[in-house]
Motif scaffolding. Structure first.
Motif, PDB file in Angstrom:
ATOM      1  N   TRP A 150       1.022  -1.348  -0.130  1.00  0.00           N
ATOM      2  CA  TRP A 150      -0.205  -0.250  -0.142  1.00  0.00           C
ATOM      3  C   TRP A 150       0.974   1.208  -0.212  1.00  0.00           C
ATOM      4  O   TRP A 150       1.897   1.474   0.866  1.00  0.00           O
ATOM      5  CB  TRP A 150      -0.991   0.001   1.293  1.00  0.00           C
ATOM      6  N   GLN A 152       1.193   4.688   0.970  1.00  0.00           N
ATOM      7  CA  GLN A 152       0.579   5.660   2.160  1.00  0.00           C
ATOM      8  C   GLN A 152       1.684   6.564   2.812  1.00  0.00           C
ATOM      9  O   GLN A 152       2.538   5.937   3.078  1.00  0.00           O
ATOM     10  CB  GLN A 152      -0.230   4.983   3.199  1.00  0.00           C
ATOM     11  N   LEU A 157      -2.196   8.071   7.508  1.00  0.00           N
ATOM     12  CA  LEU A 157      -2.422   6.469   7.380  1.00  0.00           C
ATOM     13  C   LEU A 157      -4.089   6.114   7.373  1.00  0.00           C
ATOM     14  O   LEU A 157      -4.942   6.548   7.909  1.00  0.00           O
ATOM     15  CB  LEU A 157      -1.743   5.706   8.339  1.00  0.00           C
ATOM     16  N   ASP A 158      -4.310   5.082   6.425  1.00  0.00           N
ATOM     17  CA  ASP A 158      -5.740   4.582   6.439  1.00  0.00           C
ATOM     18  C   ASP A 158      -5.891   3.202   6.526  1.00  0.00           C
ATOM     19  O   ASP A 158      -5.452   2.655   5.313  1.00  0.00           O
ATOM     20  CB  ASP A 158      -6.288   5.080   4.970  1.00  0.00           C
TER      21      ASP A 158
END
Length: 275
Positions: A150, A152, A157-158
């Motif tokens: 990912w 990010q 942050l998600d």
């Protein structure tokens, strides 16, 4: 009080082409704390306590963006130079408290860079997911490991809730301005399952809180660092709902004054795990 400043890391900041390698993210030497180049007041970054529901400031975004660009400028050389760096001590510290959890474990490698540690976790039989803010690192780690990665920013942050048994944040969170640390730790905590373990290895401030800019890995870039004292780092994590499991200094086998990294292992407090 946190001291914010511009620092020069005179032993290891010689600018080099992409092919030149760096041993550690952040280029911390196996020696004494960095020499200050120039003090600088950055109150917006150094005095805010931050929270997980407070938007990060423009200064934090700029610091993170600049650091991502700095690593991106030397991504291939950095990845090659760190490919054989031994972090087995850190991996073992993450996995030891999880010995009673049925394998395979779901592990998030934060700041995965080349994907080196994704490969190792996968060979151990675990399900590893990578995360990095540098687009070139994300591509390199996908190609090397075959894992999901990912892209990010650490300050934005998600992450899915209750997704991971372990989170491995090796030599990356110290690039977050102090203002952004509580929010990032809160997101990481929520991404852990109730029994989950967080491992963090950070460059530390040798007893003082140090925050500011370092010279870049290229002539046109620079990085932001936040090197907290041991006490400040522990207090920050405890305030985010973690309890300390283990703490040690790295690299092993050398005097403390030549151990610029502080490794800490955390689990969520009972209250945080039940929230």
């Amino acid at each position: 009080m946190t001291r914010a400043f511009v620092v020069t890391l005179s032993l290891f900041t010689r600018r080099a082409p992409v092919a030149a390698a760096v041993s550690y993210r952040g280029r911390i030497p196996a020696g004494s704390p960095p020499r200050l180049l120039k003090s600088r007041t950055m109150s917006a970054l150094s005095t805010s306590s931050g929270s997980d529901d407070t938007p990060v400031s423009d200064e934090v975004r700029a610091a993170c963006r600049a650091t991502i660009e700095d690593y991106g400028a030397v991504a291939e050389g950095y990845a090659a130079g760190n490919m054989n760096h031994d972090v087995s001590q850190n991996m073992e510290a993450l996995l030891r408290p999880l010995e009673g959890v049925a394998a395979p474990l779901d592990i998030l490698d934060v700041g995965c860079a080349s994907g080196r540690d994704l490969v190792t976790f996968t060979k151990m039989g675990h399900r590893a997911v990578g995360l990095d803010g540098v687009p070139a690192f994300c591509q390199l780690s996908r190609e090397l490991s075959g894992c999901e990665v990912w892209e990010q920013d650490l300050a934005a942050l998600d992450l899915p809730q209750d997704r991971f048994d372990g989170i491995f944040a090796n030599a990356c969170l110290f690039h977050l301005p102090r203002e952004a640390l509580p929010g990032a730790l809160a997101v990481l905590g929520r991404a852990l399952r109730p029994h989950g373990i967080l491992f963090v290895s950070n460059a530390h401030g040798f007893g003082v809180d140090q925050e500011g800019w370092t010279e870049g890995r290229s002539a046109a870039t620079r990085s932001y660092v936040c090197w907290l004292s041991e006490a400040s780092w522990v207090a920050t994590c405890e305030a985010a709902g973690f309890e300390l499991v283990e703490m040690f200094y790295r690299p092993p086998g050398v005097p403390r004054e030549r151990q610029p990294f502080l490794a800490t292992v955390w689990r969520k407090t009972k209250r945080a795990a039940e929230a």
